[in-house]
Write a protein that holds these residues in place. Structure first.
Motif, mmCIF file in Angstrom:
data_model
loop_
_atom_site.group_PDB
_atom_site.id
_atom_site.type_symbol
_atom_site.label_atom_id
_atom_site.label_comp_id
_atom_site.label_asym_id
_atom_site.label_seq_id
_atom_site.Cartn_x
_atom_site.Cartn_y
_atom_site.Cartn_z
ATOM 1 N N VAL A 116 0.826 -1.203 0.000
ATOM 2 C CA VAL A 116 0.000 0.000 0.000
ATOM 3 C C VAL A 116 0.862 1.256 0.000
ATOM 4 O O VAL A 116 2.045 1.227 0.353
ATOM 5 C CB VAL A 116 -0.954 0.032 1.220
ATOM 6 N N LYS A 117 0.224 2.360 -0.387
ATOM 7 C CA LYS A 117 0.855 3.673 -0.298
ATOM 8 C C LYS A 117 -0.064 4.601 0.477
ATOM 9 O O LYS A 117 -1.257 4.679 0.196
ATOM 10 C CB LYS A 117 1.119 4.265 -1.689
ATOM 11 N N ILE A 118 0.488 5.290 1.470
ATOM 12 C CA ILE A 118 -0.253 6.295 2.223
ATOM 13 C C ILE A 118 0.559 7.587 2.249
ATOM 14 O O ILE A 118 1.776 7.574 2.047
ATOM 15 C CB ILE A 118 -0.572 5.854 3.664
ATOM 16 N N VAL A 119 -0.122 8.700 2.471
ATOM 17 C CA VAL A 119 0.525 9.999 2.614
ATOM 18 C C VAL A 119 -0.046 10.668 3.855
ATOM 19 O O VAL A 119 -1.267 10.745 4.012
ATOM 20 C CB VAL A 119 0.302 10.888 1.377
ATOM 21 N N GLY A 120 0.820 11.114 4.744
ATOM 22 C CA GLY A 120 0.346 11.754 5.961
ATOM 23 C C GLY A 120 1.475 12.460 6.692
ATOM 24 O O GLY A 120 2.621 12.495 6.224
ATOM 25 N N MET A 121 1.143 13.006 7.850
ATOM 26 C CA MET A 121 2.114 13.746 8.652
ATOM 27 C C MET A 121 2.614 12.892 9.807
ATOM 28 O O MET A 121 1.833 12.195 10.462
ATOM 29 C CB MET A 121 1.495 15.033 9.201
ATOM 30 N N ILE A 122 3.908 12.945 10.064
ATOM 31 C CA ILE A 122 4.496 12.211 11.183
ATOM 32 C C ILE A 122 4.166 12.930 12.495
ATOM 33 O O ILE A 122 4.480 14.106 12.660
ATOM 34 C CB ILE A 122 6.017 12.088 11.023
ATOM 35 N N LEU A 123 3.517 12.203 13.393
ATOM 36 C CA LEU A 123 3.207 12.758 14.713
ATOM 37 C C LEU A 123 4.277 12.413 15.734
ATOM 38 O O LEU A 123 4.550 13.191 16.648
ATOM 39 C CB LEU A 123 1.860 12.223 15.208
ATOM 40 N N GLN A 124 4.891 11.235 15.581
ATOM 41 C CA GLN A 124 5.863 10.773 16.571
ATOM 42 C C GLN A 124 6.868 9.839 15.900
ATOM 43 O O GLN A 124 6.524 9.087 14.991
ATOM 44 C CB GLN A 124 5.159 10.044 17.719
ATOM 45 N N VAL A 125 8.126 9.900 16.362
ATOM 46 C CA VAL A 125 9.187 9.026 15.855
ATOM 47 C C VAL A 125 9.775 8.257 17.034
ATOM 48 O O VAL A 125 10.141 8.844 18.053
ATOM 49 C CB VAL A 125 10.298 9.826 15.150
ATOM 50 N N GLU A 126 9.828 6.943 16.893
ATOM 51 C CA GLU A 126 10.404 6.085 17.941
ATOM 52 C C GLU A 126 11.514 5.252 17.310
ATOM 53 O O GLU A 126 11.255 4.372 16.484
ATOM 54 C CB GLU A 126 9.337 5.172 18.535
ATOM 55 N N ILE A 127 12.753 5.547 17.693
ATOM 56 C CA ILE A 127 13.917 4.860 17.131
ATOM 57 C C ILE A 127 14.327 3.714 18.054
ATOM 58 O O ILE A 127 14.560 3.923 19.249
ATOM 59 C CB ILE A 127 15.090 5.833 16.942
ATOM 60 N N GLN A 128 14.394 2.513 17.501
ATOM 61 C CA GLN A 128 14.825 1.334 18.241
ATOM 62 C C GLN A 128 16.066 0.747 17.590
ATOM 63 O O GLN A 128 16.543 1.232 16.566
ATOM 64 C CB GLN A 128 13.687 0.311 18.296
ATOM 65 N N ALA A 129 16.579 -0.331 18.188
ATOM 66 C CA ALA A 129 17.849 -0.903 17.714
ATOM 67 C C ALA A 129 17.746 -1.424 16.289
ATOM 68 O O ALA A 129 18.665 -1.254 15.484
ATOM 69 C CB ALA A 129 18.304 -2.010 18.658
ATOM 70 N N THR A 130 16.635 -2.075 15.953
ATOM 71 C CA THR A 130 16.512 -2.719 14.642
ATOM 72 C C THR A 130 15.488 -2.062 13.729
ATOM 73 O O THR A 130 15.371 -2.442 12.568
ATOM 74 C CB THR A 130 16.127 -4.198 14.805
ATOM 75 N N ASN A 131 14.712 -1.115 14.235
ATOM 76 C CA ASN A 131 13.693 -0.487 13.395
ATOM 77 C C ASN A 131 13.340 0.893 13.927
ATOM 78 O O ASN A 131 13.682 1.257 15.057
ATOM 79 C CB ASN A 131 12.442 -1.366 13.330
ATOM 80 N N THR A 132 12.676 1.647 13.092
ATOM 81 C CA THR A 132 12.147 2.950 13.474
ATOM 82 C C THR A 132 10.640 2.934 13.248
ATOM 83 O O THR A 132 10.174 2.511 12.185
ATOM 84 C CB THR A 132 12.776 4.085 12.644
ATOM 85 N N ASN A 133 9.882 3.366 14.249
ATOM 86 C CA ASN A 133 8.429 3.431 14.154
ATOM 87 C C ASN A 133 7.982 4.875 14.017
ATOM 88 O O ASN A 133 8.381 5.748 14.803
ATOM 89 C CB ASN A 133 7.772 2.810 15.393
ATOM 90 N N TYR A 134 7.145 5.129 13.011
ATOM 91 C CA TYR A 134 6.563 6.452 12.806
ATOM 92 C C TYR A 134 5.059 6.368 13.052
ATOM 93 O O TYR A 134 4.393 5.478 12.523
ATOM 94 C CB TYR A 134 6.795 6.940 11.375
ATOM 95 N N THR A 135 4.534 7.272 13.838
ATOM 96 C CA THR A 135 3.094 7.422 13.978
ATOM 97 C C THR A 135 2.642 8.442 12.945
ATOM 98 O O THR A 135 3.047 9.606 13.001
ATOM 99 C CB THR A 135 2.712 7.886 15.394
#
Length: 250
Positions: A55-74
């Motif tokens: 899928v493809k989505i377009v939106g604004m990042i509300l939060q960034v969570e950086i971990q050892a093996t991945n990065t999570n964007y809200t």
């Protein structure tokens, strides 16, 4: 990748589960469509009765969570909020530089359920250069939804005639008299009729408040629910804000 570009290499940081799905077709969607998609298993979903994975989505990042093996964007696209996960490693220290809070991004990845929540496991998270990307994505979403629901265009660029399309082409007044059309109930058809009548007179469309004023026989909450339904079904799209809409048929 240059440090300031903010664009990822298509293969960088992708997990094995992402790489083996590259050959699947890409479906532009909203987060609301993702959250309401029919689910068969952890990696099989249906939108408009069509299987979707990439899928493809377009939106604004509300939060960034950086971990050892991945990065999570809200990510928030105004229709909903979802977690976007992209895998990283030591070989890609500058992966997704420029992707930070309050930045609009384009996300391409696979739809998954992880820990009971739907997420997009991404292999591209690219900052948008301007707001044109948002408009083009929304048009892609509407086009894909209409094609999946009503069928492709013929060689002349016209919608092919189908029983469902014939139903949707009935006049809004007749639809209201018969208690609805194209899966709508009477109040949804009445709301669409108001937008169809008045939104064409302005680039900004018609406000939900104006519709509520014109349809005083209906509860305002019911009207807002009808607007949400018509928007998710591709009959309406928002213009200057989330209170103003135009018909996709205008």
């Amino acid at each position: 990748m240059s440090q300031g570009a903010g664009f990822t290499s298509p293969g960088a940081g992708a997990s094995p589960s992402v790489n083996n799905k590259r050959n699947q077709s890409l479906t532009p969607v909203t987060i609301k469509q993702i959250n309401s998609a029919k689910q068969v298993n952890q990696s099989e979903f249906y939108i408009d009765d069509k299987p979707v994975s990439q899928v493809k989505i377009v939106g604004m990042i509300l939060q960034v969570e950086i971990q050892a093996t991945n990065t999570n964007y809200t990510v928030d696209d105004t229709s909903g909020i979802i977690t976007v996960r992209i895998y990283t490693n030591e070989d890609t220290p500058d992966l997704n530089s420029g992707c930070r809070e309050d930045v609009y991004v384009s996300v391409v990845g696979n739809l998954r359920e992880l820990g009971g929540n739907r997420v997009v496991v991404a292999f591209q998270v690219n900052p948008l250069k301007n707001f044109t990307g948002i408009i083009l994505h929304n048009l892609d979403v509407i086009h894909t939804h209409c094609k999946n629901k009503y069928g492709p265009l013929d060689e002349k660029g016209n919608q092919k005639a189908t029983p469902m399309l014939a139903t949707s082409n009935q006049t809004y007044g007749a639809a209201a008299d018969e208690g609805g059309q194209d899966g709508m109930d009477k109040h949804q058809a009445d709301v669409l009729k108001v937008f169809s009548t008045y939104s064409k007179n302005s680039e900004a469309g018609t406000s939900v408040s104006d519709v509520i004023e014109k349809l005083q026989q209906y509860d305002p909450n019911k009207i807002r629910e009808a607007v949400d339904f018509l928007s998710s079904e591709g009959h309406l799209y928002s213009t200057i804000d989330e209170e103003h809409f135009k018909c996709t048929s205008d």
